[in-house]
Design a protein around this motif. Structure first.
Motif, PDB file in Angstrom:
ATOM      1  N   THR A 152      91.742  41.332 -15.836  1.00 38.47           N
ATOM      2  CA  THR A 152      90.748  41.986 -16.678  1.00 38.47           C
ATOM      3  C   THR A 152      91.291  42.101 -18.108  1.00 38.47           C
ATOM      4  O   THR A 152      92.448  42.469 -18.320  1.00 38.47           O
ATOM      5  CB  THR A 152      90.448  43.393 -16.127  1.00 38.47           C
ATOM      6  OG1 THR A 152      89.958  43.241 -14.792  1.00 38.47           O
ATOM      7  CG2 THR A 152      89.395  44.092 -16.965  1.00 38.47           C
ATOM      8  N   CYS A 153      90.438  41.770 -19.056  1.00 36.05           N
ATOM      9  CA  CYS A 153      90.852  41.805 -20.468  1.00 36.05           C
ATOM     10  C   CYS A 153      91.116  43.252 -20.894  1.00 36.05           C
ATOM     11  O   CYS A 153      90.292  44.142 -20.671  1.00 36.05           O
ATOM     12  CB  CYS A 153      89.750  41.198 -21.334  1.00 36.05           C
ATOM     13  SG  CYS A 153      90.044  41.366 -23.097  1.00 36.05           S
ATOM     14  N   ALA A 154      92.286  43.464 -21.491  1.00 26.60           N
ATOM     15  CA  ALA A 154      92.670  44.825 -21.883  1.00 26.60           C
ATOM     16  C   ALA A 154      91.914  45.288 -23.125  1.00 26.60           C
ATOM     17  O   ALA A 154      91.644  46.475 -23.300  1.00 26.60           O
ATOM     18  CB  ALA A 154      94.176  44.874 -22.138  1.00 26.60           C
ATOM     19  N   THR A 155      91.545  44.354 -23.980  1.00 29.69           N
ATOM     20  CA  THR A 155      90.869  44.729 -25.231  1.00 29.69           C
ATOM     21  C   THR A 155      89.503  45.359 -24.962  1.00 29.69           C
ATOM     22  O   THR A 155      89.144  46.361 -25.564  1.00 29.69           O
ATOM     23  CB  THR A 155      90.712  43.487 -26.131  1.00 29.69           C
ATOM     24  OG1 THR A 155      91.979  42.878 -26.286  1.00 29.69           O
ATOM     25  CG2 THR A 155      90.130  43.866 -27.487  1.00 29.69           C
ATOM     26  N   CYS A 156      88.752  44.752 -24.033  1.00 28.59           N
ATOM     27  CA  CYS A 156      87.374  45.210 -23.808  1.00 28.59           C
ATOM     28  C   CYS A 156      87.207  45.843 -22.432  1.00 28.59           C
ATOM     29  O   CYS A 156      86.088  46.160 -22.038  1.00 28.59           O
ATOM     30  CB  CYS A 156      86.404  44.046 -23.969  1.00 28.59           C
ATOM     31  SG  CYS A 156      86.668  42.736 -22.755  1.00 28.59           S
ATOM     32  N   SER A 157      88.286  45.989 -21.703  1.00 31.32           N
ATOM     33  CA  SER A 157      88.252  46.534 -20.339  1.00 31.32           C
ATOM     34  C   SER A 157      87.300  45.750 -19.443  1.00 31.32           C
ATOM     35  O   SER A 157      86.650  46.310 -18.560  1.00 31.32           O
ATOM     36  CB  SER A 157      87.842  48.011 -20.338  1.00 31.32           C
ATOM     37  OG  SER A 157      88.626  48.715 -21.265  1.00 31.32           O
ATOM     38  N   PRO A 163      80.923  39.999 -29.234  1.00 31.96           N
ATOM     39  CA  PRO A 163      81.767  39.482 -28.149  1.00 31.96           C
ATOM     40  C   PRO A 163      83.229  39.813 -28.419  1.00 31.96           C
ATOM     41  O   PRO A 163      83.678  39.788 -29.559  1.00 31.96           O
ATOM     42  CB  PRO A 163      81.535  37.972 -28.191  1.00 31.96           C
ATOM     43  CG  PRO A 163      80.230  37.808 -28.873  1.00 31.96           C
ATOM     44  CD  PRO A 163      80.123  38.939 -29.853  1.00 31.96           C
ATOM     45  N   CYS A 164      83.951  40.124 -27.356  1.00 29.59           N
ATOM     46  CA  CYS A 164      85.366  40.491 -27.474  1.00 29.59           C
ATOM     47  C   CYS A 164      86.163  39.290 -27.982  1.00 29.59           C
ATOM     48  O   CYS A 164      86.064  38.192 -27.431  1.00 29.59           O
ATOM     49  CB  CYS A 164      85.885  40.935 -26.110  1.00 29.59           C
ATOM     50  SG  CYS A 164      87.676  41.138 -26.080  1.00 29.59           S
ATOM     51  N   PRO A 165      86.940  39.475 -29.056  1.00 30.63           N
ATOM     52  CA  PRO A 165      87.690  38.339 -29.615  1.00 30.63           C
ATOM     53  C   PRO A 165      88.855  37.895 -28.720  1.00 30.63           C
ATOM     54  O   PRO A 165      89.267  36.739 -28.765  1.00 30.63           O
ATOM     55  CB  PRO A 165      88.210  38.870 -30.950  1.00 30.63           C
ATOM     56  CG  PRO A 165      88.222  40.358 -30.801  1.00 30.63           C
ATOM     57  CD  PRO A 165      87.130  40.711 -29.837  1.00 30.63           C
ATOM     58  N   THR A 166      89.363  38.791 -27.886  1.00 34.62           N
ATOM     59  CA  THR A 166      90.521  38.438 -27.050  1.00 34.62           C
ATOM     60  C   THR A 166      90.118  37.485 -25.920  1.00 34.62           C
ATOM     61  O   THR A 166      90.805  36.507 -25.645  1.00 34.62           O
ATOM     62  CB  THR A 166      91.145  39.714 -26.449  1.00 34.62           C
ATOM     63  OG1 THR A 166      91.440  40.615 -27.502  1.00 34.62           O
ATOM     64  CG2 THR A 166      92.418  39.396 -25.672  1.00 34.62           C
ATOM     65  N   CYS A 167      88.987  37.761 -25.270  1.00 35.74           N
ATOM     66  CA  CYS A 167      88.600  37.000 -24.077  1.00 35.74           C
ATOM     67  C   CYS A 167      87.367  36.148 -24.344  1.00 35.74           C
ATOM     68  O   CYS A 167      86.787  35.587 -23.418  1.00 35.74           O
ATOM     69  CB  CYS A 167      88.329  37.955 -22.926  1.00 35.74           C
ATOM     70  SG  CYS A 167      86.973  39.102 -23.265  1.00 35.74           S
ATOM     71  N   SER A 168      86.938  36.036 -25.613  1.00 39.40           N
ATOM     72  CA  SER A 168      85.725  35.293 -25.991  1.00 39.40           C
ATOM     73  C   SER A 168      84.508  35.772 -25.214  1.00 39.40           C
ATOM     74  O   SER A 168      83.616  34.989 -24.886  1.00 39.40           O
ATOM     75  CB  SER A 168      85.906  33.791 -25.774  1.00 39.40           C
ATOM     76  OG  SER A 168      87.039  33.339 -26.431  1.00 39.40           O
TER      77      SER A 168
HETATM   78 ZN   LIG Z   1      87.932  41.141 -23.795  1.00 37.27          ZN
END
Ligand SMILES: [Zn+2]
Ligand SMILES: [Zn+2]
Length: 376
Positions: free
Chosen positions: A158-163, A184-189
């Motif tokens: 699970t992406c930590a930036t956007c949970s 959209p979350c930049p870490t996980c697109s």
């Molecule tokens: Zn994310």
């Protein structure tokens, strides 16, 4: 006396969140300074925006419902919004509509692209159809991770930036209250997942490039420029998503004898003057093999003979087009003494040896030209 914030929006106490949003959206469309230059409208818009803020913030709404004024409690009129200025009307509408469209993580797998590949075919192949083996360089599913993109024995996290929500929100506090913008979350697109250990073979893409041989069945009657669609034979998508389609574009090589015009074929034959005058039978090589072509006595140069059903098959109908044979009569050039003597005798017999016979012939030509101009 406390302001009637429900009344400002044209609502009664107990209105739902949805009613409040709808009412504010409708009023903002009429009153926002972007669309309404009237100073009175600007004041009214400020009032309406204040009411909206008071009723959408749960804490403020609780004070309103108890008969108080949340802005008095916060330290006087204008507190909470004076400095921010107006957001654009578009920003307000985005706050209502924009967020909803991107809500939730999007899938990591996406559909693959279509691919186009040309194939060169001979005329007899387009006319009669053929099965061709073609080689394509394309993206195929990674067999190490089966499209997952993760190294063997590992999993996506699970992406930590956007949970894992796939979007991040920025809260703009201003005189509109809280306007929440999502992107959209930049870490996980925007997928909500990250791959801590990517598959070594595909680097996490879930697909690799490979060369494949595909058997293509070309139907009889295809024409230059047509595309044959092979469903699901295109590129596999990112994350092992469903493959696109492969289009095979037909390029027909020019034939040395026949030219093609849709379902009809054309060719040219050259006849000696004597054969054209006396008639003959020609052995003509067609795509279907050798055929006898009957040349009638007196055949003119430029005449067209039709061999029925010797053309290309009709692609979406039954039957075939025709083979049109264009006849060219050759006038002999190098005559020996004997031949010239015979031709002069023939000319004399036909009365074509006198000067006026030419004038007559020319007159005939001119009348044809004139008729053509007059549309007859
Ligand atoms: Zn994310
Ligand atoms: Zn892989």
């Amino acid at each position: 006396m406390a302001t009637d914030y429900y009344g400002v929006l044209g609502l009664a106490q107990g209105a739902t969140d949805s009613d409040i949003k709808k009412a504010y959206r409708r009023l903002a469309r009429d009153l926002h300074p972007d669309v309404n230059p009237d100073p009175a409208a600007k004041d009214r818009f400020q009032e309406v925006s204040r009411a909206y803020e008071a009723l959408t913030d749960p804490e403020k709404r609780r004070i309103v419902d108890l008969g108080g004024d949340p802005f008095d409690a916060a330290g006087g009129a204008g507190a909470g919004f004076g400095g921010a200025g107006f957001g654009g009307l578009g920003d307000i509408m985005d706050a209502f509509f924009g967020g909803a469209a991107t809500r939730g993580p999007r899938s990591r797998t996406r559909s693959g692209r279509d691919a186009l590949i040309p194939v060169e075919l001979e005329l007899d192949e387009t006319v009669f159809g053929v099965t061709k083996e073609i080689t394509v360089d394309t993206a195929v599913l990674c067999d190490t991770c089966a499209g997952a993109g993760t190294a063997p024995g590992t999993h996506a996290a699970t992406c930590a930036t956007c949970s894992g929500r796939g979007e991040v929100q920025s809260v703009q506090r201003g005189f509109l209250g809280q306007v929440v913008a999502s992107r959209p979350c930049p870490t996980c697109s925007g997928t909500g997942q990250v791959i801590p250990e990517p598959c070594p073979k595909c680097a996490g893409d879930g697909r690799v490039r490979a060369r494949r041989t595909i058997s293509v069945k070309v139907p009889a009657g295809v024409e230059d420029g047509m595309r044959i669609r092979l469903t699901g034979q295109g590129e596999v998508g990112p994350g092992g998503g469903p493959a696109g389609d492969l289009y095979v574009e037909v390029h027909e090589r020019p034939h040395e004898v026949f030219t093609r015009d849709g379902e009809d074929l054309h060719c040219r034959v050259t006849l000696p003057m004597t054969s054209a005058a006396l008639g003959t039978t020609l052995n003509l090589k067609t795509l279907d093999g050798e055929e006898e072509l009957d040349i009638r006595p007196g055949t003119q140069s430029g005449s067209v003979l039709t061999l029925r059903a010797h053309g290309a098959p009709r692609l979406r109908a039954t039957g075939r087009g025709n083979l049109l044979v264009h006849v060219e009569v050759q006038t002999p050039t190098r005559l020996d003494g004997e031949q010239e003597k015979l031709l002069r005798e023939l000319a004399a017999l036909r009365g074509e040896d006198r000067a006026d016979s030419h004038r007559e012939a020319q007159g005939g030509l001119f009348s044809r030209v004139r008729d053509a101009f007059n549309g007859r």
